[in-house]
Write a protein that holds these residues in place. Structure first.
Motif, PDB file in Angstrom:
ATOM      1  N   ALA A 160      18.782  -3.018  -9.998  1.00 45.89           N
ATOM      2  CA  ALA A 160      19.035  -3.386 -11.395  1.00 45.89           C
ATOM      3  C   ALA A 160      17.836  -4.077 -12.027  1.00 45.89           C
ATOM      4  CB  ALA A 160      20.272  -4.290 -11.475  1.00 45.89           C
ATOM      5  N   SER A 161      17.056  -4.768 -11.192  1.00 43.00           N
ATOM      6  CA  SER A 161      15.880  -5.469 -11.717  1.00 43.00           C
ATOM      7  C   SER A 161      14.673  -4.547 -11.850  1.00 43.00           C
ATOM      8  CB  SER A 161      15.516  -6.638 -10.791  1.00 43.00           C
ATOM      9  OG  SER A 161      14.940  -6.155  -9.577  1.00 43.00           O
ATOM     10  N   GLY A 162      14.796  -3.320 -11.335  1.00 48.91           N
ATOM     11  CA  GLY A 162      13.692  -2.369 -11.413  1.00 48.91           C
ATOM     12  C   GLY A 162      12.729  -2.429 -10.254  1.00 48.91           C
ATOM     13  N   ALA A 163      13.024  -3.300  -9.267  1.00 41.66           N
ATOM     14  CA  ALA A 163      12.105  -3.421  -8.135  1.00 41.66           C
ATOM     15  C   ALA A 163      12.210  -2.231  -7.192  1.00 41.66           C
ATOM     16  CB  ALA A 163      12.356  -4.718  -7.378  1.00 41.66           C
ATOM     17  N   THR A 217       8.170   0.745  -8.932  1.00 40.11           N
ATOM     18  CA  THR A 217       9.510   0.754  -8.354  1.00 40.11           C
ATOM     19  C   THR A 217       9.444   1.427  -6.993  1.00 40.11           C
ATOM     20  OG1 THR A 217      10.577   0.839 -10.523  1.00 40.11           O
ATOM     21  CG2 THR A 217      11.886   1.545  -8.628  1.00 40.11           C
ATOM     22  N   ALA A 218       9.894   0.719  -5.968  1.00 38.35           N
ATOM     23  CA  ALA A 218       9.867   1.271  -4.618  1.00 38.35           C
ATOM     24  C   ALA A 218      11.054   2.211  -4.395  1.00 38.35           C
ATOM     25  CB  ALA A 218       9.907   0.142  -3.589  1.00 38.35           C
ATOM     26  N   GLU A 267       0.828  -1.202   0.000  1.00 41.87           N
ATOM     27  CA  GLU A 267       0.000   0.000   0.000  1.00 41.87           C
ATOM     28  C   GLU A 267       0.866   1.257   0.000  1.00 41.87           C
ATOM     29  OE1 GLU A 267      -0.486  -2.687   1.715  1.00 41.87           O
ATOM     30  OE2 GLU A 267      -2.618  -3.162   1.938  1.00 41.87           O
ATOM     31  N   ALA A 268       1.963   1.206   0.752  1.00 35.96           N
ATOM     32  CA  ALA A 268       2.855   2.360   0.810  1.00 35.96           C
ATOM     33  C   ALA A 268       3.514   2.608  -0.546  1.00 35.96           C
ATOM     34  CB  ALA A 268       3.914   2.146   1.890  1.00 35.96           C
ATOM     35  N   VAL A 269       4.005   1.545  -1.159  1.00 37.48           N
ATOM     36  CA  VAL A 269       4.652   1.689  -2.462  1.00 37.48           C
ATOM     37  C   VAL A 269       3.643   2.188  -3.492  1.00 37.48           C
ATOM     38  CG1 VAL A 269       5.802   0.452  -4.338  1.00 37.48           C
ATOM     39  CG2 VAL A 269       6.416  -0.038  -1.960  1.00 37.48           C
TER      40      VAL A 269
END
Length: 394
Positions: A159-162, A126-127, A97-99
């Motif tokens: 690098a993975s975009g997370a 993306t966080a 929810e925050a992200v």
């Protein structure tokens, strides 16, 4: 609310104009172009989360800090934009929810990074992550020796975009003693941590270390962002060095009540539990209907003259008098010895603490009476005490 449900014989009056003014003053204290994060945790230190957050943004704060995830989400639910950071949570917190709400999230351990990554992938966003480093406070934060491992995992997730590592931060243990060697020591540890984070390949936007005290007294640790909390509400985090006015601050909250019972009692009359206070002469007692269930510290009880209780101001204008709580602070009330010649009556205004500009009591005065700090005086104010908002700048 109906008049019955909304009635209470005490209230906290919060001046949002003072909050705006205080943020402007803190912007002046921030060195090197550092931005201001107004910390609004703990219901804005008891002043009211959403109204004070809005006022802080109007005063020039470009960031808001909310310790709890629920606080950050409440800001978003109220329509407050801009950058918001949250940092204190346990496993299982609603990070998705925050992200999804575009809230920056602090990471202080490997498990926290894992949960942020899961939240980011669940939302498809993306966080934005701030790495919290324990530079010596011994509280929340990754230990410096463990930082390289956490960074490697964070950069891999980046690098993975997370995630995107946008910040690194820490907190000072003795910022209220600016000449203490730990301030320099922690600043050095933080500088080393920043280098590690940058060298690892983070996309840093902000580096932040300074709280209220450091914002006012230690410009060398301001970096890109300062995080004042108490000072936003006009209280001095360093009362031994200066009062609020010395830093251009104005206390935003006035806690007031109305006298209830006013009666004459004989000499040597016991007052409140255990009769810790006995009237020295025939006198008039006043009952103020607010007590420790509302947040008044019981440690501010008084057995005058040996140990004066918390101060209160009765009356107004030229007739105003500052007296002290007589006897034990009760759950819902305190007593005041108004003196043998008292002219006060039921319904008269009583100020427990306020700006102090008229010589009346302040939250710092209550803190000294209770052997605590002004932070506790405002944050412990109970929810049943209504908050009324005014705008001293309007």
């Amino acid at each position: 609310m109906s008049p019955v449900n909304s009635y209470y014989p005490a209230r906290a009056v919060v001046d949002l104009g003072a909050v705006r003014s205080n943020v402007r003053a803190l912007r002046e204290h921030a060195s090197g172009g550092a931005e201001v994060m107004a910390v609004v945790k703990a219901d804005a230190y008891g002043h009211g989360l959403v109204p004070c957050a809005r006022a802080a943004v109007e005063g020039g704060a470009t960031w808001l800090g909310a310790a709890q995830v629920a606080e950050a989400l409440a800001l978003r639910a109220a329509g407050i934009g801009g950058r918001v950071l949250t940092w204190l949570y346990a496993p299982g917190a609603p990070l998705a929810e925050a992200v999804a709400a575009d809230v920056d999230v602090s990471v202080a351990a490997g498990w926290a990074l894992d949960e942020v990554v899961v939240a980011a992938r669940a939302t498809g966003r993306t966080a934005r992550v701030h790495v919290k480093v324990d530079t010596g406070l011994g509280r929340n934060g990754v230990m410096p020796d463990d930082l390289p491992e956490l960074l490697a995992r964070a950069v891999e997730a980046q690098a993975s975009g997370a995630v995107e590592v946008v910040g690194v931060w820490s907190h000072l243990a003795l910022a209220d003693q600016p000449d203490h060697p730990t301030v320099v020591g922690q600043a050095d540890v933080f500088a080393h941590a920043v280098r590690l984070v940058e060298e690892a390949g983070a996309h840093l936007e902000v580096r932040h270390l300074a709280n209220s005290a450091a914002t006012l007294t230690s410009p060398g640790v301001h970096h890109d962002l300062v995080r004042p909390g108490l000072a936003v509400y006009g209280l001095s985090p360093v009362p031994h060095l200066g009062a609020p006015a010395d830093y251009g601050l104005v206390p935003a909250m006035t806690l007031e009540a109305s006298l209830a019972t006013v009666k004459r009692v004989p000499a040597d009359h016991g007052v409140s539990y255990a009769h810790a206070y006995r009237t020295p002469t025939s006198t008039v007692l006043g009952v103020v209907p607010i007590g420790y269930s509302d947040g008044l510290p019981r440690h501010a009880s008084g057995d005058l003259p040996e140990r004066p209780g918390g101060p209160v101001q009765v009356g107004s204008g030229a007739s105003a008098r500052t007296l002290a709580v007589a006897g034990r602070v009760c759950m819902d009330q305190v007593m005041v010895d108004l003196g043998p010649d008292a002219r006060e009556a039921a319904g008269d205004r009583v100020v427990l603490f306020g700006s102090g500009e008229d010589g009346g009591p302040t939250a710092e005065d209550w803190a000294r009476a209770a052997g605590t700090i002004s932070y506790e005086i405002t944050t412990r104010l109970g929810a049943r005490v209504p908050r009324a908002y005014v705008d001293g700048e309007d």
